[in-house]
Design an enzyme around this catalytic site. Structure first.
Site, PDB file in Angstrom:
ATOM      1  N   PRO A 140       1.080  -0.995   0.112  1.00 55.83           N
ATOM      2  CA  PRO A 140       0.127   0.256  -0.214  1.00 55.83           C
ATOM      3  C   PRO A 140       1.103   1.571  -0.149  1.00 55.83           C
ATOM      4  CG  PRO A 140      -0.469  -0.897   2.194  1.00 55.83           C
ATOM      5  CD  PRO A 140       0.392  -2.005   1.303  1.00 55.83           C
ATOM      6  N   CYS A 141       1.301   2.017  -1.294  1.00 60.32           N
ATOM      7  CA  CYS A 141       2.435   2.463  -1.482  1.00 60.32           C
ATOM      8  C   CYS A 141       1.660   4.231  -0.920  1.00 60.32           C
ATOM      9  CB  CYS A 141       3.275   3.038  -2.490  1.00 60.32           C
ATOM     10  SG  CYS A 141       2.610   2.538  -4.111  1.00 60.32           S
ATOM     11  N   HIS A 142       0.206   4.024  -1.568  1.00 59.57           N
ATOM     12  CA  HIS A 142      -1.353   5.303  -1.399  1.00 59.57           C
ATOM     13  C   HIS A 142      -1.259   5.682   0.427  1.00 59.57           C
ATOM     14  CE1 HIS A 142      -3.498   1.309  -0.569  1.00 59.57           C
ATOM     15  NE2 HIS A 142      -4.309   2.038   0.408  1.00 59.57           N
TER      16      HIS A 142
END
Length: 176
Positions: A140-142
């Site tokens: 989850p780089c968001h």
């Protein structure tokens, strides 16, 4: 020749291209219209030294199911085998920490993530690692934001990042 399987799924943030090897999910690509899909498959074939095959054996059934549940608000943690072969070194270390250490509904700063992997001065390098993430959404780089609370950049576009964070309850849902 080696092979990898691929499929495109529809989501609320647009079509996603998923690719998997026998070791696990290897790639997620945003905005996978035909042109993006074709270019992504060409690149993956070169990087994996493998031939792309439409989801022939069902390797992508579980990732598609889990992503559908995620976008429906029913899944908070992905339990999938991941093939990390498209990431190495510092980038892989940061991405693995992100995958296991930043849960659904939480965010972390670039600098904090750098400190977690023992490199407290490497906030910019963490940004590079986020940009290299071959498995966005699942890894989850968001959830990585700037220290002043700004969203920061995102490979899928800032609006996509905003929508993912809204889905997880970090930001309010868009009015329109």
């Amino acid at each position: 020749m080696n092979r990898f399987e691929w499929a495109v799924m529809s989501t609320d943030i647009g079509p996603l291209l998923l690719a998997a090897t026998g070791r696990g999910l290897v790639s997620v690509v945003f905005h996978a219209d035909q042109a993006v899909r074709d270019e992504a498959l060409r690149r993956l074939a070169g990087r994996l030294s493998a031939e792309p095959v439409a989801d022939a054996t069902g390797l992508l059934a579980k990732p598609i199911r889990m992503l559908t549940e995620y976008f429906d608000g029913e899944l908070r943690e992905f339990a999938l085998p991941l093939d990390w072969s498209l990431s190495a070194g510092f980038n892989r270390e940061v991405l693995r920490e992100l995958a296991t250490g930043v849960p659904y509904g939480a965010v972390v700063g670039y600098g904090e993530l750098a400190a977690r992997v023992g490199q407290p001065g490497a906030a910019q390098a963490v940004g590079v690692a986020m940009g290299s993430n071959p498995l966005p959404v699942v890894v989850p780089c968001h959830r990585v934001v700037e220290s002043d609370g700004k969203l920061g950049g995102f490979g899928g576009g800032v609006e996509t990042k905003r929508r993912l964070l809204a889905l997880e309850g970090v930001l309010p849902q868009p009015l329109f």
